[in-house]
Design an enzyme around this catalytic site. Structure first.
Site: not given
Ligand code: NAD
Length: 698
Positions: A32, A35, A117, A119, A176, A293, A425, A443, A449
């Site tokens: 988003d 965009y 509120e 979103k 929603e 709002k 490894c 590994c 190690c």
């Protein structure tokens, strides 16, 4: 075309494509934030060049075209968008409040009341109730006409099919549909199991579910709903404020989010914005911001609408949780247990409130599924406290190159190469293997190690393994950190002088530790095998192996034979050892680094009694029998009872099955006793066990 002209045309084309992918196909290819960035660039160009404004510009329209696969639904009251305030700081709220007051012509001493509120990041839906009964549910579509998705919406438990109380003749509720994060994770886990494509985020998963033609698919994706507004209303005295209207919707039985507030002026909005920001990560669903709002519905009417949005509401977003960046490299990390995890090194990007430079790619299957390659442009997601993830690749940003097929023909192939897991490894150079049925590579250098060192040493020294008294986690940390111990063999090379170099190590504790180390030199083969920390080899398997092979060299020889199937079948001839365990043993003992450490341990005096394999099978009264102990026995400890059973040739197992010969039950025995009774396994108390042990072998 002049340059702003060209850019405007370019932006419109891109935005139209992204709109179609997002609103019509539920499969956006960019986040988003990308965009929004392009959208704002277009808005600014149009504002600076009013001659370029057109009615069909994406800046003047809402959503996408409704799909013809659904029945069209004409909205009596259009479903609009909300203006987004791009200023992430307090300026966002102040700008909005200033605009509202200016447009209402309010004197400076009067403040405006707002409903604040969340979103929700989902899909807008209009629910039409006639005389209290749900008759239709429609998507927003292009704002004027939506799609009839009643069949899918009816599968959402939270949406009442009938309203409670005295319902109006017509009530259109706008809200929603969203997917909770836990439902989203479960859905993606299921998709992965089925080898199907995973969803980038809960919004896409929810939108895709609502716009399914087959309601059975929608029903399998658990969705939720929050109401936030109204469409057409007939025969209802709508409460005078927005918040009062939401209370009334809740009283009708519709879900309304409790995280909302009535507040005054810009300062109140900023407080709400900040308090939600602080708990955004803890919410069980995704939000991308808050919405302010104007609360008084009469003032809302006075403020009215512009083309695609009301003038009385604004969305104040939070920093995006998904961003674009590029993969600069793919490295692998070795975990404490040897698991190898691929990690993408990214061009630094600000996402979810922090700058991210690494993101997990989980495992090779995920890399193949995403087809992510070094050089790619990818979507990185960081939601909540979850570690950043690469969730998608923007394929059309992967350049192609020409490759010749033969002298005459060429073809286009991706410029970047697929990623391959390393075969050794990166930390210790040991072989890397993938166990059957497992997603992860590992590994095999468990004893050498560095990445696995502390964990391996702690296990080696633990009570049921080499039982080195005094060697606990703090000391292991110190010994490894100052470089005194790298492998278990180094433990047996420690001297009093070296130990004295350690912080806070008194002479007395140093000599106690050395005594503990010395004592552990005399051990049993079973303990030693267990101490090696071979994957999937627990105490019982270690005992089985010791009993079967009698000598360590016999085991090493069998496991590391050149002919793999011969090696595996010898290992699987040991009772209770199956293919997975056999593979783990072979992988470990074929690794020269590990065998070298075993040699060093023996050279430093670690020893155990060995037997010829033929001598090892103990001939006791419990030969070949499997017993399970549960509850507290009156005199014997669990370990003592276990040792007696094993000395008598029996096996002490951890859980009851059809193969269990006896259950030894003491005080407060629980589910194992129930299971044994259910399966008809004979049950012994301590006295009966001792009597059995005293019997002569058959
Ligand atoms: P929007 O989604 O940002 O805002 C409007 C919507 O907010 C409403 O339709 C409603 O569904 C929702 N909403 C959530 N909580 C609400 C609440 N409490 N009150 C009222 N409404 C609430 O705007 P839009 O015009 O629908 O779509 C633009 C959004 O879609 C942007 O975030 C944009 O980034 C995204 N988008 C992304 C792509 C892409 O390719 N990634 C493409 C197109 C659009």
């Amino acid at each position: 075309m002049s340059s702003p002209n060209r850019r405007v045309a370019q932006l419109r084309e891109l935005l139209r494509r992204y709109n179609r992918e997002y609103h019509e196909l539920d499969a956006p290819s960019v986040p988003d934030a990308e965009y929004d960035r392009l959208f704002h660039e277009l808005e600014e160009l149009e504002a600076a060049n009013p001659g370029l404004k057109t009615l069909d510009s994406p800046t003047q329209r809402v959503g996408g075209r409704p799909l013809t696969a659904f029945e069209p639904v004409r909205h009596a009251v259009p479903m609009l968008s909300i203006r987004t305030e791009t200023d992430f700081g307090p300026g966002g709220a102040a700008n909005f409040d200033a605009r509202v007051r200016r447009e209402l012509g309010l004197p400076s001493h009067l403040s405006v009341e707002y409903a604040a509120e969340l979103k929700f990041d989902g899909l807008a839906i209009s629910l039409r109730y006639e005389s209290g009964v749900l008759v239709r549910a429609a998507t927003r579509g292009d704002g004027e006409t939506g799609e009839d998705v009643t069949h899918n919406i009816r599968t959402i438990d939270q949406i009442p099919l009938c309203l409670a109380g005295q319902a109006p003749a017509v009530l259109e509720v706008r809200g929603e549909v969203y997917m909770r994060r836990d439902a989203f994770d479960a859905l993606n886990a299921r998709q992965r199991e089925l080898g199907e494509k995973t969803f980038v985020n809960p919004r896409n998963a929810a939108a895709g579910a609502v716009r399914q033609l087959d309601f059975k698919i929608a029903a399998k994706r658990p969705l939720s709903f929050f109401a936030y507004g109204l469409g057409e209303v007939v025969d209802w005295d709508i409460p005078l404020t927005h918040s009062g209207m939401l209370d009334a919707l809740a009283a009708f039985g519709l879900p309304v989010c409790p995280d909302r507030e009535v507040t005054r002026g810009a300062a109140g909005l900023i407080d709400f914005h900040d308090s939600i920001a602080a708990k955004r990560d803890k919410l069980p669903f995704d939000i991308d911001g808050v919405v302010y709002k104007v609360n008084d519905r009469a003032l809302q009417t006075q403020l009215g609408f512009v083309s695609r949005e009301p003038r009385w509401a604004v969305a104040h977003k939070y920093p995006a949780q998904e961003m674009l960046t590029t993969v600069e490299a793919i490295n692998v990390q070795v975990g404490r247990t040897g698991t190898i995890t691929p990690v993408a090194r990214l061009a630094p990007v600000f996402v979810g409130g922090v700058t991210v430079t690494n993101a997990t790619l989980h495992n090779i299957d995920r890399i193949r599924q995403l087809d992510v390659r070094v050089g790619d442009t990818v979507i990185v997601r960081r939601a909540g406290d979850v570690i950043p993830e690469v969730v998608d690749v923007v394929m059309d940003r992967r350049p192609l190159r020409e490759e010749s097929v033969d002298l005459l023909e060429t073809r286009q192939v991706p410029q970047y190469e697929p990623f391959e897991m390393p075969t050794s490894c990166p930390v210790c150079g040991s072989h890397v293997v993938r166990e059957e049925g497992e997603a992860a590579y590992r590994c095999t250098g468990g004893l050498v190690c560095t990445a696995q060192r502390k964990q391996a040493l702690l296990h080696f020294a633990s009570r049921r393994a080499m039982d080195i008294e005094g060697l606990g986690d703090k000391l292991v940390d110190q010994l490894v950190d100052v470089g005194l111990v790298r492998t278990p063999a180094d433990i047996y090379r420690l001297g009093i002088l070296k130990l004295a170099e350690l912080d806070r190590m008194a002479a007395k504790s140093a000599s106690n530790l050395l005594a503990g180390i010395d004592k552990s030199r005399n051990t049993t083969l079973a303990r030693f095998i267990f101490a090696l920390g071979i994957r999937n080899v627990g105490e019982t398997t270690a005992k089985d192996l010791a009993r079967h092979f009698g000598k360590l060299d016999g085991l090493i020889e069998a496991a590391s034979r050149e002919d793999e199937s011969a090696a595996l079948s010898v290992l699987q001839s040991v009772p209770d050892i199956g293919p997975v365990v056999a593979h783990s043993i072979r992988d470990f003992l074929r690794e020269p680094h590990n065998v070298e450490v075993i040699e060093q341990l023996r050279a430093n005096g670690v020893s155990w009694p060995e037997f010829e394999p033929s001598e090892v099978v103990p001939a006791g009264p419990l030969l070949g029998k499997t017993l399970v102990i549960t509850g507290t026995l009156p005199t014997l400890s669990r370990d003592e009872a276990k040792a007696l059973i094993e000395a008598a040739g029996g096996k002490a197992a951890g859980s009851v099955s059809k193969k269990t010969d006896y259950l030894v039950a003491g005080e407060a025995a629980g589910s194992k006793l129930d299971k044994a009774q259910e399966l008809g396994v004979p049950i012994l108390d301590e006295a009966a066990l001792l009597a059995l042990l005293a019997k002569q072998p058959e």
